[in-house]
Design a protein around this motif. Sequence first.
Motif, PDB file in Angstrom:
ATOM      1  N   LYS A   1      64.210  16.273  86.126  1.00 47.42           N
ATOM      2  CA  LYS A   1      65.312  15.680  85.092  1.00 47.42           C
ATOM      3  C   LYS A   1      66.520  16.489  85.122  1.00 47.42           C
ATOM      4  CE  LYS A   1      62.317  12.390  82.646  1.00 47.42           C
ATOM      5  NZ  LYS A   1      62.525  11.248  83.628  1.00 47.42           N
TER       6      LYS A   1
ATOM      7  N   ARG B   1      61.281  -2.416  91.121  1.00 44.69           N
ATOM      8  CA  ARG B   1      61.067  -1.931  92.462  1.00 44.69           C
ATOM      9  C   ARG B   1      61.471  -3.030  93.549  1.00 44.69           C
ATOM     10  NH1 ARG B   1      55.164   0.126  90.986  1.00 44.69           N
ATOM     11  NH2 ARG B   1      55.655  -1.412  89.074  1.00 44.69           N
TER      12      ARG B   1
ATOM     13  N   ILE C   1      67.048   4.903  84.605  1.00 41.81           N
ATOM     14  CA  ILE C   1      65.574   5.166  84.028  1.00 41.81           C
ATOM     15  C   ILE C   1      64.734   5.454  85.415  1.00 41.81           C
ATOM     16  CG2 ILE C   1      63.858   4.484  82.755  1.00 41.81           C
ATOM     17  CD1 ILE C   1      65.305   2.632  81.274  1.00 41.81           C
ATOM     18  N   ALA C   2      64.382   6.460  85.551  1.00 42.48           N
ATOM     19  CA  ALA C   2      63.308   6.698  86.469  1.00 42.48           C
ATOM     20  C   ALA C   2      62.101   6.425  86.074  1.00 42.48           C
ATOM     21  CB  ALA C   2      63.533   8.172  86.944  1.00 42.48           C
ATOM     22  N   PRO C   3      61.298   5.713  86.801  1.00 39.74           N
ATOM     23  CA  PRO C   3      59.698   5.478  86.487  1.00 39.74           C
ATOM     24  C   PRO C   3      59.074   6.689  85.977  1.00 39.74           C
ATOM     25  CG  PRO C   3      60.378   5.046  88.759  1.00 39.74           C
ATOM     26  CD  PRO C   3      61.378   5.486  88.379  1.00 39.74           C
ATOM     27  N   ASN C   4      58.121   6.786  85.174  1.00 41.10           N
ATOM     28  CA  ASN C   4      57.213   7.735  84.667  1.00 41.10           C
ATOM     29  C   ASN C   4      56.630   8.533  85.685  1.00 41.10           C
ATOM     30  OD1 ASN C   4      56.786   8.539  81.839  1.00 41.10           O
ATOM     31  ND2 ASN C   4      56.026   6.378  81.476  1.00 41.10           N
TER      32      ASN C   4
ATOM     33  N   HIS D   1      69.024   8.427  81.883  1.00 36.46           N
ATOM     34  CA  HIS D   1      68.062   8.514  80.706  1.00 36.46           C
ATOM     35  C   HIS D   1      67.173   9.977  81.158  1.00 36.46           C
ATOM     36  CE1 HIS D   1      65.314   7.060  77.599  1.00 36.46           C
ATOM     37  NE2 HIS D   1      64.294   7.479  78.432  1.00 36.46           N
TER      38      HIS D   1
ATOM     39  N   ASN E   1      54.569   6.740  71.445  1.00 33.92           N
ATOM     40  CA  ASN E   1      53.535   7.261  72.331  1.00 33.92           C
ATOM     41  C   ASN E   1      52.157   7.323  71.356  1.00 33.92           C
ATOM     42  OD1 ASN E   1      55.432   7.497  74.193  1.00 33.92           O
ATOM     43  ND2 ASN E   1      55.551   9.633  74.080  1.00 33.92           N
TER      44      ASN E   1
ATOM     45  N   HIS F   1      62.324  -3.015  83.450  1.00 31.86           N
ATOM     46  CA  HIS F   1      60.973  -4.002  82.842  1.00 31.86           C
ATOM     47  C   HIS F   1      59.943  -3.069  82.146  1.00 31.86           C
ATOM     48  CE1 HIS F   1      62.312  -6.487  86.371  1.00 31.86           C
ATOM     49  NE2 HIS F   1      62.448  -7.225  85.453  1.00 31.86           N
ATOM     50  N   GLY F   2      60.091  -1.650  82.253  1.00 27.44           N
ATOM     51  CA  GLY F   2      59.361  -0.659  81.340  1.00 27.44           C
ATOM     52  C   GLY F   2      59.565  -0.795  80.078  1.00 27.44           C
TER      53      GLY F   2
ATOM     54  N   THR G   1      60.890   1.578  78.047  1.00 28.02           N
ATOM     55  CA  THR G   1      62.084   1.963  77.567  1.00 28.02           C
ATOM     56  C   THR G   1      63.210   1.301  77.973  1.00 28.02           C
ATOM     57  OG1 THR G   1      61.256   4.231  78.286  1.00 28.02           O
ATOM     58  CG2 THR G   1      63.706   4.067  78.187  1.00 28.02           C
TER      59      THR G   1
ATOM     60  N   TYR H   1      58.794   9.512  72.201  1.00 30.79           N
ATOM     61  CA  TYR H   1      58.779   8.506  71.544  1.00 30.79           C
ATOM     62  C   TYR H   1      57.709   8.379  70.692  1.00 30.79           C
ATOM     63  CZ  TYR H   1      61.169   6.624  76.074  1.00 30.79           C
ATOM     64  OH  TYR H   1      61.798   6.672  77.299  1.00 30.79           O
TER      65      TYR H   1
HETATM   66  N1  LIG Z   1      57.315   8.521  76.892  1.00 28.77           N
HETATM   67  C1  LIG Z   1      58.471   9.140  76.404  1.00 28.77           C
HETATM   68  O1  LIG Z   1      58.018   9.455  75.419  1.00 28.77           O
HETATM   69  C2  LIG Z   1      59.578   9.603  77.098  1.00 28.77           C
HETATM   70  C3  LIG Z   1      60.509  10.535  76.396  1.00 28.77           C
HETATM   71  C4  LIG Z   1      61.505  10.809  77.024  1.00 28.77           C
HETATM   72  C5  LIG Z   1      61.816  10.318  78.335  1.00 28.77           C
HETATM   73  N2  LIG Z   1      60.756   9.422  79.020  1.00 28.77           N
HETATM   74  C6  LIG Z   1      61.274   9.108  80.332  1.00 28.77           C
HETATM   75  O2  LIG Z   1      61.501   7.514  80.280  1.00 28.77           O
HETATM   76  C7  LIG Z   1      61.339   7.191  81.462  1.00 28.77           C
HETATM   77  C8  LIG Z   1      60.732   5.516  81.484  1.00 28.77           C
HETATM   78  O3  LIG Z   1      59.546   5.737  80.859  1.00 28.77           O
HETATM   79  P1  LIG Z   1      58.939   4.013  80.930  1.00 28.77           P
HETATM   80  O4  LIG Z   1      57.673   4.230  80.386  1.00 28.77           O
HETATM   81  O5  LIG Z   1      59.675   3.412  80.252  1.00 28.77           O
HETATM   82  O6  LIG Z   1      58.859   3.720  82.327  1.00 28.77           O
HETATM   83  P2  LIG Z   1      58.101   3.201  83.271  1.00 28.77           P
HETATM   84  O7  LIG Z   1      57.189   1.797  82.507  1.00 28.77           O
HETATM   85  O8  LIG Z   1      56.925   3.940  83.960  1.00 28.77           O
HETATM   86  O9  LIG Z   1      58.652   2.630  84.495  1.00 28.77           O
HETATM   87  C9  LIG Z   1      59.904   1.912  84.176  1.00 28.77           C
HETATM   88  C10 LIG Z   1      59.887   0.858  85.580  1.00 28.77           C
HETATM   89  O10 LIG Z   1      60.253   1.475  86.655  1.00 28.77           O
HETATM   90  C11 LIG Z   1      60.036   0.554  87.734  1.00 28.77           C
HETATM   91  N3  LIG Z   1      59.406   1.335  88.937  1.00 28.77           N
HETATM   92  C12 LIG Z   1      58.169   2.027  89.095  1.00 28.77           C
HETATM   93  N4  LIG Z   1      58.188   2.600  90.088  1.00 28.77           N
HETATM   94  C13 LIG Z   1      59.164   2.305  91.152  1.00 28.77           C
HETATM   95  C14 LIG Z   1      59.652   3.059  92.184  1.00 28.77           C
HETATM   96  N5  LIG Z   1      58.931   3.832  92.850  1.00 28.77           N
HETATM   97  N6  LIG Z   1      61.112   2.782  92.553  1.00 28.77           N
HETATM   98  C15 LIG Z   1      61.841   1.890  91.722  1.00 28.77           C
HETATM   99  N7  LIG Z   1      61.432   1.480  90.418  1.00 28.77           N
HETATM  100  C16 LIG Z   1      60.232   1.721  90.069  1.00 28.77           C
HETATM  101  C17 LIG Z   1      58.917  -0.314  87.216  1.00 28.77           C
HETATM  102  O11 LIG Z   1      59.564  -1.576  87.561  1.00 28.77           O
HETATM  103  P3  LIG Z   1      59.036  -2.863  88.202  1.00 28.77           P
HETATM  104  O12 LIG Z   1      57.693  -2.951  87.720  1.00 28.77           O
HETATM  105  O13 LIG Z   1      59.770  -4.063  87.695  1.00 28.77           O
HETATM  106  O14 LIG Z   1      59.003  -2.517  89.481  1.00 28.77           O
HETATM  107  C18 LIG Z   1      58.798  -0.162  85.972  1.00 28.77           C
HETATM  108  O15 LIG Z   1      58.626  -1.206  84.901  1.00 28.77           O
HETATM  109  C19 LIG Z   1      60.657   8.029  82.382  1.00 28.77           C
HETATM  110  O16 LIG Z   1      61.385   8.830  83.446  1.00 28.77           O
HETATM  111  C20 LIG Z   1      60.038   9.313  81.448  1.00 28.77           C
HETATM  112  O17 LIG Z   1      59.906  10.475  81.889  1.00 28.77           O
HETATM  113  C21 LIG Z   1      59.897   8.955  78.344  1.00 28.77           C
END
Ligand SMILES: NC(=O)c1ccc[n+]([C@@H]2O[C@H](COP(=O)([O-])OP(=O)(O)OC[C@H]3O[C@@H](n4cnc5c(N)ncnc54)[C@H](OP(=O)(O)O)[C@@H]3O)[C@@H](O)[C@H]2O)c1
Length: 225
Positions: A98, A33, A52-55, A82, A123, A10-11, A13, A120
Amino acid sequence: MMRIAVLGGHGKTGRAVAAALADRGAEAVPLGRDAWPDLPGALAGCGAAYLIAPNLHPDEPAYVGEALAAMSAAGVARVVYHSVASPYVPEMPHHLGKAASEDLVRRSGLAWTILQPGAYVQNLDLAGPSVSVPYDVDAPFGLLDLADLGAAAATVLLEGGHEGATYELASRQVTTRQLAAEAGLTAERVADPGTHPWLTAMFGYYDRHGLPVGTLPLRALLGRP
Ligand SMILES: NC(=O)c1ccc[n+]([C@@H]2O[C@H](COP(=O)([O-])OP(=O)(O)OC[C@H]3O[C@@H](n4cnc5c(N)ncnc54)[C@H](OP(=O)(O)O)[C@@H]3O)[C@@H](O)[C@H]2O)c1
């Protein structure tokens, strides 16, 4: 139709990955979650999973380890993790999480592929009048478009030949100043907002080194620039 779980689906990514899977005729099953109390049950019937891990998760290896165990229990054969470009950077704690998680994925016993995305392009706020970042606007980056990420993820999930592969992903190599100029904007360096110590560490690293990422693996996966 192949069912593919997207953990974190749902995030921003996860939505890009799920949209690309749907474009290719696969069924994406986004898991957030609320799936964690019974993750093996939520994964049942899925042939593969995009993980995908949460941010800024405080313990990403624990999250990834639990997800991999649930995949094994549910009989999910394939996992695509990811990660991030340059995961082994001791100055950036969330990158190190990671790097440790990649090791768990490679030793999971599942058929695995690892994607290492650059920062990204989404961003950056290109709405103007200037593009503001808390680091050197001339630092080099390999930036990744989320639509390209989704397309690459769908390719490695749905096509054969990617098991045991690790691909760094960037759509283009560019500086913030160059990207801003292309949009008719200026680029400016602003103060670190100080929202999270790991982000402060990341901005400091970006300031000194940027985050260069090669573009050829993505070009090969997509069959286009
Ligand atoms: N931003 C960048 O430029 C970039 C670049 C490379 C890698 N990344 C990586 O990409 C990944 C994803 O980023 P994003 O911004 O898409 O993610 P995000 O929006 O922070 O989180 C993705 C989803 O994770 C779920 N979540 C949150 N806390 C949780 C928990 N404790 N346990 C299980 N699920 C949980 C949530 O789903 P629900 O709301 O449905 O619960 C949320 O929609 C990160 O690991 C980041 O490091 C990011």
